[in-house]
Every structure is written in C-alpha cells, then in structure tokens.
Design a protein around this motif. Structure first.
Motif, short mmCIF file in Angstrom:
data_model
loop_
_atom_site.label_atom_id
_atom_site.label_comp_id
_atom_site.label_asym_id
_atom_site.label_seq_id
_atom_site.Cartn_x
_atom_site.Cartn_y
_atom_site.Cartn_z
N ASN A 69 0.83 -1.19 0.00
CA ASN A 69 0.00 0.00 0.00
C ASN A 69 0.87 1.25 0.00
O ASN A 69 2.09 1.18 0.13
N LYS A 70 0.24 2.41 -0.11
CA LYS A 70 0.98 3.68 -0.22
C LYS A 70 1.41 4.19 1.16
O LYS A 70 1.05 5.26 1.60
N GLY A 71 2.22 3.42 1.84
CA GLY A 71 2.75 3.84 3.14
C GLY A 71 4.25 3.70 3.17
O GLY A 71 4.91 3.58 2.13
N THR A 72 4.82 3.70 4.37
CA THR A 72 6.28 3.60 4.51
C THR A 72 6.67 2.40 5.39
O THR A 72 7.75 2.38 5.98
N PHE A 73 5.79 1.41 5.47
CA PHE A 73 6.11 0.20 6.23
C PHE A 73 7.34 -0.50 5.65
O PHE A 73 8.19 -0.99 6.38
N THR A 74 7.42 -0.56 4.32
CA THR A 74 8.50 -1.30 3.67
C THR A 74 9.86 -0.75 4.03
O THR A 74 10.78 -1.49 4.41
N ILE A 75 10.02 0.56 3.93
CA ILE A 75 11.34 1.13 4.22
C ILE A 75 11.63 1.14 5.72
O ILE A 75 12.80 1.09 6.13
N LEU A 76 10.58 1.19 6.54
CA LEU A 76 10.80 1.07 7.99
C LEU A 76 11.35 -0.32 8.31
O LEU A 76 12.32 -0.47 9.06
N LEU A 77 10.75 -1.35 7.73
CA LEU A 77 11.21 -2.71 7.96
C LEU A 77 12.59 -2.95 7.36
O LEU A 77 13.41 -3.68 7.92
N TYR A 78 12.85 -2.31 6.21
CA TYR A 78 14.19 -2.37 5.61
C TYR A 78 15.22 -1.80 6.58
O TYR A 78 16.30 -2.36 6.77
N PHE A 266 22.85 -9.10 4.10
CA PHE A 266 22.20 -7.84 3.71
C PHE A 266 21.34 -8.01 2.45
O PHE A 266 20.36 -7.28 2.28
N PHE A 267 21.70 -8.96 1.59
CA PHE A 267 20.96 -9.13 0.34
C PHE A 267 19.53 -9.63 0.55
O PHE A 267 18.69 -9.46 -0.33
N ILE A 268 19.25 -10.25 1.68
CA ILE A 268 17.88 -10.73 1.90
C ILE A 268 16.99 -9.66 2.53
O ILE A 268 15.78 -9.85 2.62
N VAL A 269 17.58 -8.54 2.94
CA VAL A 269 16.81 -7.52 3.66
C VAL A 269 15.73 -6.90 2.78
O VAL A 269 14.57 -6.75 3.22
N ALA A 270 16.06 -6.53 1.53
CA ALA A 270 15.08 -5.87 0.66
C ALA A 270 13.89 -6.76 0.35
O ALA A 270 12.73 -6.35 0.56
N PRO A 271 14.09 -8.00 -0.15
CA PRO A 271 12.91 -8.85 -0.40
C PRO A 271 12.16 -9.21 0.88
O PRO A 271 10.93 -9.33 0.87
N LEU A 272 12.88 -9.34 1.98
CA LEU A 272 12.24 -9.66 3.25
C LEU A 272 11.39 -8.49 3.73
O LEU A 272 10.32 -8.69 4.31
N ALA A 273 11.84 -7.26 3.48
CA ALA A 273 11.06 -6.07 3.85
C ALA A 273 9.76 -6.03 3.06
O ALA A 273 8.69 -5.67 3.61
N LEU A 274 9.81 -6.40 1.78
CA LEU A 274 8.59 -6.44 0.96
C LEU A 274 7.62 -7.50 1.48
O LEU A 274 6.41 -7.27 1.56
N MET A 275 8.15 -8.66 1.85
CA MET A 275 7.30 -9.75 2.33
C MET A 275 6.71 -9.44 3.70
O MET A 275 5.54 -9.74 3.96
N SER A 276 7.51 -8.87 4.58
CA SER A 276 7.01 -8.56 5.93
C SER A 276 5.99 -7.41 5.90
O SER A 276 5.11 -7.35 6.75
N THR A 277 6.09 -6.53 4.90
CA THR A 277 5.08 -5.48 4.74
C THR A 277 3.73 -6.11 4.42
O THR A 277 2.69 -5.65 4.91
N ALA A 278 3.74 -7.14 3.59
CA ALA A 278 2.50 -7.84 3.26
C ALA A 278 1.84 -8.39 4.53
O ALA A 278 0.61 -8.40 4.65
N TYR A 279 2.67 -8.81 5.49
CA TYR A 279 2.13 -9.31 6.76
C TYR A 279 1.55 -8.17 7.59
O TYR A 279 0.44 -8.28 8.14
N LEU A 280 2.27 -7.05 7.69
CA LEU A 280 1.79 -5.92 8.48
C LEU A 280 0.51 -5.32 7.92
O LEU A 280 -0.29 -4.75 8.67
N GLU A 281 0.33 -5.43 6.62
CA GLU A 281 -0.85 -4.84 5.99
C GLU A 281 -2.05 -5.77 6.01
O GLU A 281 -3.13 -5.42 5.52
N MET A 282 -1.87 -6.95 6.61
CA MET A 282 -3.01 -7.86 6.75
C MET A 282 -4.00 -7.29 7.76
O MET A 282 -3.67 -6.47 8.62
#
Length: 306
Positions: A69-78, A266-282
């Motif tokens: 969604n249009k928030g900043t959860f992804t970069i916070l989790l990153y 460090f390479f898993i942080v970006a995709p993991l941030a995207l995936m964990s955002t999907a969880y927070l937005e549930m």
C-alpha cells in the motif's frame, strides 16, 4: 500510533527513518572502531549514502508495482532488519552491490510496460554486472533478468542475448578503469571469487543474534507470502514470483559466500522487507500490529549487548 504514522507516505516519515538508519550506521562504525583519517571518514560518508538512499528505490519498487500500500512500512522494515547487521553497514562493497541490485530490480519490473524493453534489459544486466564487481556472488541476481524476459518480453529472441552484453560491458568498464588507474588489466581470475559451504562463523556470539533474527523472519514471512500468493490476481503473480526468486537467490548467495561474517545477509533484507510489509498490511488487531512494529524498531538495540 506507529501503525497510523507509518501507514502514510509523508516527508517526515522518510526523515525519521533516515535518522534511525543513521544512528545504527554510526553505532556500527563505533563498534568497529573508525579511525579519524580523511579516507576512512570519506568512505564512511559515502557508505551512509549507499545505505540510506536505496530505501527510496525500494519504496518506488514497492509502490509503483502495487506490491504494498501507499505507506512507509517497507522502508521502515528495511531499516529495522538491516540495523541488526552491523558488519553489513561497515562493508562498503556490500552496500554498493545492494544499490546496483535494487536499480536492476527497478528496470526488470518496468519490463511489464512493454516499452523500451531492450534498454531496460541492458540497464538491469549492466547494473547486475556492476554489483558483481563490488561483490562477485551478486552475479546470481542475473536470474531475475532472465525471469523478467520470460514473464514480460520473451517473444523476441534478441532479448535473451542482451544480459550477456550488459555484463560484458560492465566487465569492459572495469578493465578501462584498472588500465587507467593501475596500468594493468582486470583479469577474469581476479573477478571470480571463491566459495564456501561452512557456517561455523555464524555460531560466534557476536553473529548468532543477527543470524537467528533474520532466519526466523525469513521462514515466517516467506510462509505468509506464499499463502497470500495463492489469493492474488493472475496478472500480479509474475511480479510476486520475482520477489520470491529475489529472496531465494539472496539465500543462495549466503550459502556460497566465502567469508560468512553476516555482511552477506544484507541481500535478503530488501525482499524480506517487501514480504514482511504484506504481513503488516493484513487485517488483524490494531494492538497486535502496534506490538509488532515496536518489536521491529527496538530489536536492533539488542545488538548493542553483543
């Protein structure tokens, strides 16, 4: 409330997250023992930009492709997940390689527009080539380029040749640089790095926390993401598959990495941030969401005990 604050995309959000990242970047260098000399300070300053600025690229990837969604959860989790990896924050080459991989990912996802496909394939491949010059095993992300071609523009056979050209150009540029600066060629043997399947270094006390946290997060959020994947529309699944493969390739890089000092995590942080955002937005209880956010934000402070 934190969930309400970071569900928005305002300048203050980016400033707060950037300051948070800067604090842990400084802590990482303090623990390492930065020498007060012009060159180390200059490298640390450039490293800070390479660490903080990619959050904007990640945010664009997430929002332009409707991954979040249009928030900043992804970069916070990153920011939170990367802050538990102090060895990564002091590794200039890992940070540089990560920047190029994210730039490549942007170009790969733009292939869905079916405009200037060849230029985007070349750019993505070239960025992967530059990433591999900084950290060789990031060459594995070239798989994402070929998957992007398969999903979005596979009909033109010439597209399959472009990735080889892009990487070759990056290697050629490296040769030009070394020839001008060091008066010698950049040998192919210097380019290829060794590999190791030993994980003994992860059992050290100072690395165990970082490895444990990211391992648990990877297993949990990857499982949630796979469950949600089946419920997504068919036209969005190619992009979601790219995110999944992004994480799997990053895990593969960790497996073959020769040093295993946790910087490669460090390479898993970006995709993991995207995936964990999907969880927070549930859709679940607001209180539970607030607790989750506080856990993520406070979790990196535990690294100070090691």
């Amino acid at each position: 409330m934190l969930s309400s604050f970071f569900s928005k995309s305002k300048p203050i959000n980016y400033i707060v997250i950037a300051l948070y990242m800067t604090v842990f970047f400084g802590i990482a260098y303090y623990k390492k023992g930065l020498e007060i000399k012009s060159t180390p300070i200059l490298l640390a300053t450039v490293g800070l930009f390479l660490y903080v600025l990619p959050m904007l690229a990640l945010n664009l990837v997430a929002q332009k492709n409707n991954l979040t969604n249009k928030g900043t959860f992804t970069i916070l989790l990153y920011a939170c997940l990367s802050a538990v990896l102090p060895n990564s924050l002091t590794s200039f080459y890992i940070l540089a390689s990560n920047v190029f991989v994210l730039l490549a990912l942007q170009n790969i996802l733009h292939l869905r527009n079916e405009k200037q496909s060849k230029a985007k394939i070349f750019n993505a491949s070239f960025y992967i080539g530059l990433a591999s010059l900084a950290y060789f095993w990031s060459i594995g992300f070239i798989i994402l380029v070929f998957l992007g071609i398969l999903y979005f523009c596979s009909k033109d056979y010439r597209n399959w040749i472009i990735p080889v050209v892009g990487i070759s150009v990056a290697f050629l540029f490296a040769n030009c640089f070394t020839l001008l600066v060091y008066d010698s060629f950049f040998a192919f043997t210097d380019y290829i790095d060794s590999f190791s399947f030993s994980f003994h270094s992860y059992l050290r006390k100072e690395q165990l926390f970082s490895v444990g946290v990211l391992s648990i997060c990877t297993i949990f959020f990857f499982s949630i993401y796979l469950i949600k994947f089946g419920r997504k529309a068919v036209n969005t699944k190619p992009i979601l598959r790219l995110v999944i493969v992004y994480l799997l390739v990053a895990v593969g890089i960790i497996v073959v990495s020769p040093s295993k000092d946790t910087s490669e995590l460090f390479f898993i942080v970006a995709p993991l941030a995207l995936m964990s955002t999907a969880y927070l937005e549930m859709d679940y209880r607001q209180f539970a969401k607030e607790v989750n956010l506080w856990v993520f934000i406070l979790m990196p402070f535990i690294i100070l005990l090691f």
